[in-house]
Design a protein around this motif. Sequence first.
Motif, PDB file in Angstrom:
ATOM      1  N   SER A   1     -43.329  25.181 -47.550  1.00 20.05           N
ATOM      2  CA  SER A   1     -43.562  26.426 -47.968  1.00 20.05           C
ATOM      3  C   SER A   1     -44.703  26.893 -47.234  1.00 20.05           C
ATOM      4  N   ALA A   2     -45.617  26.333 -47.014  1.00 20.70           N
ATOM      5  CA  ALA A   2     -46.695  26.986 -46.240  1.00 20.70           C
ATOM      6  C   ALA A   2     -46.064  27.495 -44.884  1.00 20.70           C
ATOM      7  N   ILE A   3     -45.411  26.517 -44.238  1.00 22.24           N
ATOM      8  CA  ILE A   3     -44.961  27.168 -42.789  1.00 22.24           C
ATOM      9  C   ILE A   3     -43.958  28.484 -43.165  1.00 22.24           C
ATOM     10  N   LYS A   4     -43.209  28.283 -44.085  1.00 26.04           N
ATOM     11  CA  LYS A   4     -42.448  29.419 -44.395  1.00 26.04           C
ATOM     12  C   LYS A   4     -43.426  30.705 -44.585  1.00 26.04           C
ATOM     13  N   HIS A   5     -44.151  30.560 -45.403  1.00 29.52           N
ATOM     14  CA  HIS A   5     -45.272  31.701 -45.730  1.00 29.52           C
ATOM     15  C   HIS A   5     -46.176  32.128 -44.529  1.00 29.52           C
ATOM     16  N   HIS A   6     -46.468  31.403 -43.672  1.00 28.22           N
ATOM     17  CA  HIS A   6     -47.097  31.734 -42.435  1.00 28.22           C
ATOM     18  C   HIS A   6     -46.214  32.499 -41.365  1.00 28.22           C
ATOM     19  N   LEU A   7     -44.955  31.968 -41.431  1.00 28.36           N
ATOM     20  CA  LEU A   7     -44.072  32.632 -40.599  1.00 28.36           C
ATOM     21  C   LEU A   7     -43.771  33.954 -41.063  1.00 28.36           C
ATOM     22  N   ARG A   8     -43.647  34.273 -42.252  1.00 29.71           N
ATOM     23  CA  ARG A   8     -43.733  35.556 -42.839  1.00 29.71           C
ATOM     24  C   ARG A   8     -44.867  36.419 -42.817  1.00 29.71           C
ATOM     25  N   GLU A   9     -46.159  35.935 -42.612  1.00 30.03           N
ATOM     26  CA  GLU A   9     -47.430  36.577 -42.222  1.00 30.03           C
ATOM     27  C   GLU A   9     -47.164  37.241 -40.739  1.00 30.03           C
ATOM     28  N   VAL A  10     -46.869  36.062 -39.935  1.00 31.52           N
ATOM     29  CA  VAL A  10     -46.633  36.609 -38.654  1.00 31.52           C
ATOM     30  C   VAL A  10     -45.530  37.895 -38.514  1.00 31.52           C
ATOM     31  N   ILE A  11     -44.445  37.719 -39.009  1.00 32.35           N
ATOM     32  CA  ILE A  11     -43.428  38.718 -38.964  1.00 32.35           C
ATOM     33  C   ILE A  11     -44.113  40.060 -39.525  1.00 32.35           C
ATOM     34  N   SER A  12     -44.794  39.925 -40.635  1.00 32.95           N
ATOM     35  CA  SER A  12     -45.248  41.556 -41.098  1.00 32.95           C
ATOM     36  C   SER A  12     -46.233  42.178 -39.905  1.00 32.95           C
ATOM     37  N   VAL A  13     -46.966  41.271 -39.291  1.00 31.50           N
ATOM     38  CA  VAL A  13     -47.806  41.594 -38.285  1.00 31.50           C
ATOM     39  C   VAL A  13     -47.253  41.985 -37.052  1.00 31.50           C
ATOM     40  N   ASP A  14     -46.445  40.929 -36.399  1.00 31.09           N
ATOM     41  CA  ASP A  14     -45.833  41.222 -35.043  1.00 31.09           C
ATOM     42  C   ASP A  14     -44.672  41.954 -35.006  1.00 31.09           C
ATOM     43  N   PHE A  15     -43.614  41.607 -35.994  1.00 28.37           N
ATOM     44  CA  PHE A  15     -42.497  42.123 -35.944  1.00 28.37           C
ATOM     45  C   PHE A  15     -41.744  42.865 -37.274  1.00 28.37           C
ATOM     46  N   PRO A  16     -42.495  43.983 -37.671  1.00 26.40           N
ATOM     47  CA  PRO A  16     -42.382  44.438 -38.916  1.00 26.40           C
ATOM     48  C   PRO A  16     -40.786  45.181 -39.092  1.00 26.40           C
ATOM     49  N   ASP A  17     -40.381  45.592 -37.996  1.00 24.06           N
ATOM     50  CA  ASP A  17     -39.117  46.130 -37.890  1.00 24.06           C
ATOM     51  C   ASP A  17     -37.943  45.130 -37.740  1.00 24.06           C
ATOM     52  N   VAL A  18     -38.075  43.747 -38.144  1.00 21.22           N
ATOM     53  CA  VAL A  18     -36.938  42.909 -38.000  1.00 21.22           C
ATOM     54  C   VAL A  18     -35.903  43.242 -39.099  1.00 21.22           C
ATOM     55  N   GLU A  19     -34.788  43.161 -38.658  1.00 20.03           N
ATOM     56  CA  GLU A  19     -33.412  43.254 -39.561  1.00 20.03           C
ATOM     57  C   GLU A  19     -32.799  42.166 -39.895  1.00 20.03           C
ATOM     58  N   ALA A  20     -32.929  41.216 -39.241  1.00 23.03           N
ATOM     59  CA  ALA A  20     -32.227  39.528 -39.162  1.00 23.03           C
ATOM     60  C   ALA A  20     -32.916  38.628 -38.700  1.00 23.03           C
ATOM     61  N   ILE A  21     -32.690  37.453 -39.259  1.00 27.01           N
ATOM     62  CA  ILE A  21     -33.464  36.610 -38.650  1.00 27.01           C
ATOM     63  C   ILE A  21     -32.362  35.270 -38.103  1.00 27.01           C
ATOM     64  N   ALA A  22     -32.494  34.799 -36.905  1.00 26.51           N
ATOM     65  CA  ALA A  22     -31.743  33.955 -36.380  1.00 26.51           C
ATOM     66  C   ALA A  22     -32.297  32.587 -35.995  1.00 26.51           C
ATOM     67  N   GLY A  23     -31.581  31.483 -36.337  1.00 27.28           N
ATOM     68  CA  GLY A  23     -32.385  30.046 -36.155  1.00 27.28           C
ATOM     69  C   GLY A  23     -31.752  29.663 -34.858  1.00 27.28           C
ATOM     70  N   VAL A  24     -32.514  28.945 -34.168  1.00 22.74           N
ATOM     71  CA  VAL A  24     -32.072  28.278 -32.983  1.00 22.74           C
ATOM     72  C   VAL A  24     -31.715  26.832 -33.257  1.00 22.74           C
ATOM     73  N   ALA A  25     -30.347  26.601 -32.836  1.00 27.06           N
ATOM     74  CA  ALA A  25     -29.908  25.383 -33.175  1.00 27.06           C
ATOM     75  C   ALA A  25     -30.497  23.927 -32.485  1.00 27.06           C
ATOM     76  N   THR A  26     -30.967  23.151 -33.127  1.00 24.35           N
ATOM     77  CA  THR A  26     -30.532  22.905 -34.549  1.00 24.35           C
ATOM     78  C   THR A  26     -31.818  23.014 -35.441  1.00 24.35           C
ATOM     79  N   ALA A  27     -32.852  22.641 -35.007  1.00 19.53           N
ATOM     80  CA  ALA A  27     -34.249  22.398 -35.793  1.00 19.53           C
ATOM     81  C   ALA A  27     -34.612  23.773 -36.235  1.00 19.53           C
ATOM     82  N   GLY A  28     -34.246  24.759 -35.520  1.00 17.36           N
ATOM     83  CA  GLY A  28     -34.628  26.348 -35.996  1.00 17.36           C
ATOM     84  C   GLY A  28     -34.034  26.630 -37.229  1.00 17.36           C
ATOM     85  N   ILE A  29     -32.970  26.077 -37.456  1.00 19.11           N
ATOM     86  CA  ILE A  29     -31.679  26.696 -38.429  1.00 19.11           C
ATOM     87  C   ILE A  29     -32.403  26.628 -39.918  1.00 19.11           C
TER      88      ILE A  29
END
Length: 214
Positions: free
Chosen positions: A55-83
Amino acid sequence: MKIARAEIAASVASELLRIGAIKIQPTKPFTWASGWKSPIYCDNRLSLSFPKVRSAIKHHLREVISVDFPDVEAIAGVATAGIPQGALLADLLDIPFLYVRSKPKGHGMENMIEGKLEKGQKVVLVEDLVSTGGSSIKAAQDIQAAGGEVVGMLAIFTYGFDVAVQNFEKANISLTCLSNYNYLLEEALREEYIKEKEQATLKDWRDNPAAWGK
């Protein structure tokens, strides 16, 4: 290559050490698939088995998204561990998720990308670990070839190899990582996973991993 704010970087390094996702063995090195001898082994997939860390990692990633990539429209995971990490993040953001295979599916539609990718859709890729960056950059190029716009990439951890920095710059892909090798060594020393005298050999490995241990 950018690292998240210091508090996040230190916390993530500490938690990955605590749960055994990152192991450091200067005197008993691991052998990577590349043949490199390494005093460190990183398996961030273990974080998925620890709900608070996950959960902590998930929320950290969201914080980074909000600062660095606020215009994101979709998330893509890189197989396999990024999925799984990508799916958790997309769910938190309530936006579409897809993932990129390492090679095309061998039957049916022979898809390289699974999920619905709209033309021109702004995509952030999620990776668990960046070493040289080769597979991560290939996934980004696959998204681009399919008509998506890669606005950046996120990763939980990077070794910070110079070759990775150069590869991402050459590919013109913005990468932000939650933590890196420097923060890891600081936390490992502070929490006594390693001794001060072991720091030199650990730094030597990062500077020249192909020759280390030979």
